[in-house]
Write a protein that holds these residues in place. Structure first.
Motif, PDB file in Angstrom:
ATOM      1  N   TYR A 154       0.839  -1.206   0.000  1.00  0.00           N
ATOM      2  CA  TYR A 154       0.000   0.000   0.000  1.00  0.00           C
ATOM      3  C   TYR A 154       0.869   1.249   0.000  1.00  0.00           C
ATOM      4  CZ  TYR A 154      -3.782   3.203   1.255  1.00  0.00           C
ATOM      5  OH  TYR A 154      -4.683   4.238   1.259  1.00  0.00           O
ATOM      6  N   THR A 155       1.881   1.262   0.861  1.00  0.00           N
ATOM      7  CA  THR A 155       2.746   2.435   0.982  1.00  0.00           C
ATOM      8  C   THR A 155       3.569   2.652  -0.281  1.00  0.00           C
ATOM      9  OG1 THR A 155       2.885   2.082   3.364  1.00  0.00           O
ATOM     10  CG2 THR A 155       4.572   3.481   2.375  1.00  0.00           C
ATOM     11  N   LYS A 156       4.060   1.583  -0.866  1.00  0.00           N
ATOM     12  CA  LYS A 156       4.850   1.697  -2.095  1.00  0.00           C
ATOM     13  C   LYS A 156       4.006   2.288  -3.212  1.00  0.00           C
ATOM     14  CE  LYS A 156       8.012  -0.902  -5.057  1.00  0.00           C
ATOM     15  NZ  LYS A 156       8.601  -2.233  -5.339  1.00  0.00           N
ATOM     16  N   LYS A 157       2.745   1.881  -3.300  1.00  0.00           N
ATOM     17  CA  LYS A 157       1.845   2.436  -4.316  1.00  0.00           C
ATOM     18  C   LYS A 157       1.535   3.902  -4.021  1.00  0.00           C
ATOM     19  CE  LYS A 157      -1.334  -0.765  -3.844  1.00  0.00           C
ATOM     20  NZ  LYS A 157      -2.592  -1.531  -4.025  1.00  0.00           N
ATOM     21  N   GLN A 158       1.271   4.203  -2.760  1.00  0.00           N
ATOM     22  CA  GLN A 158       0.866   5.554  -2.399  1.00  0.00           C
ATOM     23  C   GLN A 158       1.991   6.565  -2.596  1.00  0.00           C
ATOM     24  OE1 GLN A 158      -0.228   6.282   1.739  1.00  0.00           O
ATOM     25  NE2 GLN A 158      -1.775   7.735   1.096  1.00  0.00           N
ATOM     26  N   GLY A 249       8.510  18.263  -3.539  1.00  0.00           N
ATOM     27  CA  GLY A 249       7.942  16.993  -3.956  1.00  0.00           C
ATOM     28  C   GLY A 249       6.583  16.712  -3.333  1.00  0.00           C
ATOM     29  N   TYR A 250       5.648  16.323  -4.170  1.00  0.00           N
ATOM     30  CA  TYR A 250       4.315  15.925  -3.716  1.00  0.00           C
ATOM     31  C   TYR A 250       3.908  14.641  -4.423  1.00  0.00           C
ATOM     32  CZ  TYR A 250       3.121  20.556  -1.733  1.00  0.00           C
ATOM     33  OH  TYR A 250       3.066  21.692  -0.979  1.00  0.00           O
ATOM     34  N   ARG A 251       3.054  13.892  -3.778  1.00  0.00           N
ATOM     35  CA  ARG A 251       2.289  12.859  -4.472  1.00  0.00           C
ATOM     36  C   ARG A 251       0.891  13.416  -4.733  1.00  0.00           C
ATOM     37  NH1 ARG A 251       4.488   8.702  -6.986  1.00  0.00           N
ATOM     38  NH2 ARG A 251       2.883   7.218  -6.380  1.00  0.00           N
ATOM     39  N   TYR A 303      -5.906   6.098  -7.355  1.00  0.00           N
ATOM     40  CA  TYR A 303      -4.540   5.814  -7.805  1.00  0.00           C
ATOM     41  C   TYR A 303      -3.622   6.940  -7.351  1.00  0.00           C
ATOM     42  CZ  TYR A 303      -6.820   2.526 -11.036  1.00  0.00           C
ATOM     43  OH  TYR A 303      -7.568   1.506 -11.580  1.00  0.00           O
ATOM     44  N   SER A 304      -2.363   6.613  -7.128  1.00  0.00           N
ATOM     45  CA  SER A 304      -1.383   7.601  -6.691  1.00  0.00           C
ATOM     46  C   SER A 304      -0.275   7.730  -7.731  1.00  0.00           C
ATOM     47  CB  SER A 304      -0.788   7.168  -5.353  1.00  0.00           C
ATOM     48  OG  SER A 304       0.140   8.102  -4.878  1.00  0.00           O
ATOM     49  N   LYS A 305       0.236   8.950  -7.877  1.00  0.00           N
ATOM     50  CA  LYS A 305       1.315   9.188  -8.833  1.00  0.00           C
ATOM     51  C   LYS A 305       2.129  10.405  -8.424  1.00  0.00           C
ATOM     52  CE  LYS A 305       0.211  11.276 -12.818  1.00  0.00           C
ATOM     53  NZ  LYS A 305       0.573  12.711 -12.638  1.00  0.00           N
ATOM     54  N   GLU A 306       3.257  10.591  -9.091  1.00  0.00           N
ATOM     55  CA  GLU A 306       4.047  11.797  -8.886  1.00  0.00           C
ATOM     56  C   GLU A 306       3.269  13.013  -9.387  1.00  0.00           C
ATOM     57  OE1 GLU A 306       7.410  12.389  -7.443  1.00  0.00           O
ATOM     58  OE2 GLU A 306       6.437  10.637  -6.555  1.00  0.00           O
ATOM     59  N   GLU A 310       0.840  20.256 -13.879  1.00  0.00           N
ATOM     60  CA  GLU A 310      -0.589  20.523 -14.044  1.00  0.00           C
ATOM     61  C   GLU A 310      -1.456  19.788 -13.030  1.00  0.00           C
ATOM     62  OE1 GLU A 310       0.437  16.965 -16.605  1.00  0.00           O
ATOM     63  OE2 GLU A 310       1.343  18.915 -16.146  1.00  0.00           O
ATOM     64  N   ASP A 311      -0.856  18.975 -12.172  1.00  0.00           N
ATOM     65  CA  ASP A 311      -1.616  18.181 -11.210  1.00  0.00           C
ATOM     66  C   ASP A 311      -1.911  18.960  -9.930  1.00  0.00           C
ATOM     67  OD1 ASP A 311      -1.719  15.837 -12.750  1.00  0.00           O
ATOM     68  OD2 ASP A 311       0.287  15.241 -12.084  1.00  0.00           O
ATOM     69  N   ILE A 312      -2.928  18.494  -9.203  1.00  0.00           N
ATOM     70  CA  ILE A 312      -3.235  19.038  -7.881  1.00  0.00           C
ATOM     71  C   ILE A 312      -2.355  18.320  -6.858  1.00  0.00           C
ATOM     72  CG2 ILE A 312      -5.004  19.258  -6.097  1.00  0.00           C
ATOM     73  CD1 ILE A 312      -7.082  19.189  -8.383  1.00  0.00           C
ATOM     74  N   PRO A 313      -1.505  19.049  -6.130  1.00  0.00           N
ATOM     75  CA  PRO A 313      -0.667  18.384  -5.116  1.00  0.00           C
ATOM     76  C   PRO A 313      -1.495  17.945  -3.915  1.00  0.00           C
ATOM     77  CG  PRO A 313      -0.308  20.751  -5.077  1.00  0.00           C
ATOM     78  CD  PRO A 313      -1.239  20.489  -6.221  1.00  0.00           C
ATOM     79  N   TYR A 314      -1.245  16.732  -3.429  1.00  0.00           N
ATOM     80  CA  TYR A 314      -1.987  16.198  -2.283  1.00  0.00           C
ATOM     81  C   TYR A 314      -1.099  16.028  -1.050  1.00  0.00           C
ATOM     82  CZ  TYR A 314      -6.498  15.025  -4.455  1.00  0.00           C
ATOM     83  OH  TYR A 314      -7.740  15.086  -5.037  1.00  0.00           O
TER      84      TYR A 314
END
Length: 374
Positions: A154-158, A249-251, A303-306, A310-314
């Protein structure tokens, strides 16, 4: 009246706007680059199912701060809601956070609380005395097997990296319970607003001295205007300074949306712990409003990504290199006399809603005290 600019129409901005507006001393302009208020807490009814949807992922309000709880309830009715998260691992459904039922189910035991505590202590890696990484903290905390089952994949994906590259602090806020309590939070007050979060924030912003401008991008120091007595900024701290020291850095997360008849998964949130499943969790929105009755359902795979430009930082990653960059931005912030940086993005911290509201109230009160308005 003095003009105040608030950048961001989420909880931080709305709380400050409401607090200042009530004094009758300020004309407040709230700008947001999105076409709606509420930030990531934005909720709206799905046009097909009529289910109230948490558009940017699940938000359950929880706090032990009575002042914050009373404050949010002054803008709308909060219904009791207990977040009972489930996790699927190798075809089995478990309760999170790890509790006595999880431990007994996973190990095929029937431990009582004292036995379970002793068992988990025996599973922990005693060679780790001062855990520095997420992986070390987990192995010391719950041992190799529970770590691999519920945290590793889970953590690796997130986070998009091996857990050994992440700081231990990420895991320190996750509890293990040696009873059958499967409430995800420990806080005294827990609930979800009956009419959604957008309605709460809308009421905060409803004042004659508050003007909201949506679809309005603020470019940080480039847009700093002498007409404003003060600016409250809730956007990304690196964006304010045009990324002069680099990007933090954000996911980020994105969702795949599905609808169906009836009930899809029987619970609001189910985690998918295995690395082979590409999404981290599924949230079914009708279960966030158990007081409502809906024949159809809507659910999101998350889903999680870098985070791209243009992305919304979470989620702030806060890796070592990020913290070095942050120091440079914070040094620039200290030079500003009429700008307040507030909220998750502007302070580059992970904050729950109650923390955001508490800090916004405190910031507004300090501002007014300095202005001689308290």
């Amino acid at each position: 009246m003095k003009k105040v600019l608030i950048v961001g129409a989420g909880f931080s901005g709305a709380v400050v706007a409401n607090t200042l507006a009530k004094t009758g001393k300020y004309q407040i302009e709230v700008v947001d680059e999105r076409n709606h208020i509420g930030g990531n807490c934005f909720t709206e009814r799905d046009s097909v199912t009529n289910v109230m949807v948490h558009k940017y992922g699940p938000h359950i309000f929880h706090t032990s701060n009575e002042k914050v709880w009373n404050y949010v309830n002054s803008f709308g009715s909060f219904r009791p809601f207990v977040n009972r998260v489930k996790s699927i691992y190798k075809g089995e459904v478990y309760s999170l956070p790890i509790n006595l039922h999880t431990i007994n189910q996973f190990y095929g035991k029937s431990f009582g609380p004292a036995e379970a505590k002793k068992w988990i202590e025996s599973q922990g890696d005693v060679s780790i005395t001062d855990p520095k990484t997420f992986e070390e903290q987990a192995k010391k905390f719950v041992g190799e097997k529970l770590y691999k089952a519920f945290f590793y994949g889970y953590t690796k994906k997130q986070w998009g990296t091996e857990p050994r590259n992440l700081p231990a602090s990420i895991l320190k806020r996750l509890p293990v319970r040696f009873n059958y309590d499967d409430n995800y939070y420990n806080d005294v007050f827990q609930g979800i607003p009956k009419e959604g979060y957008t309605a709460i924030i809308q009421k905060m912003l409803e004042h004659a001295n508050v003007q909201v401008k949506l679809g309005n991008h603020f470019s940080g120091e480039k847009d700093k205007n002498s007409e404003y007595h003060h600016i409250f900024y809730t956007g990304p701290i690196d964006a304010y300074f045009s990324f002069r020291f680099g990007r933090l850095g954000y996911r980020t997360v994105y969702f795949k949306e599905y609808r169906a008849d009836g009930d899809f998964q029987g619970n609001a949130v189910i985690n998918y712990a295995e690395e082979e499943v590409p999404y981290t969790r599924v949230h079914e929105h009708k279960h966030f409003t158990p007081w409502e009755d809906h024949k159809a359902t809507i659910y999101f795979e998350e889903y999680s990504k870098e985070t791209d430009a243009e992305d919304i930082p979470y989620y702030p990653k806060r890796l070592e290199e990020d913290m070095e960059i942050l120091k440079q931005y914070e040094s620039e912030v200290q030079k500003l006399t009429n700008v307040t940086f507030l909220g998750r993005l502007a302070t580059y911290r992970y904050l729950d809603m109650h923390h955001i509201i508490e800090e916004a109230l405190d910031s507004a009160e300090k501002f007014l005290a300095k202005e001689g308005q308290s």
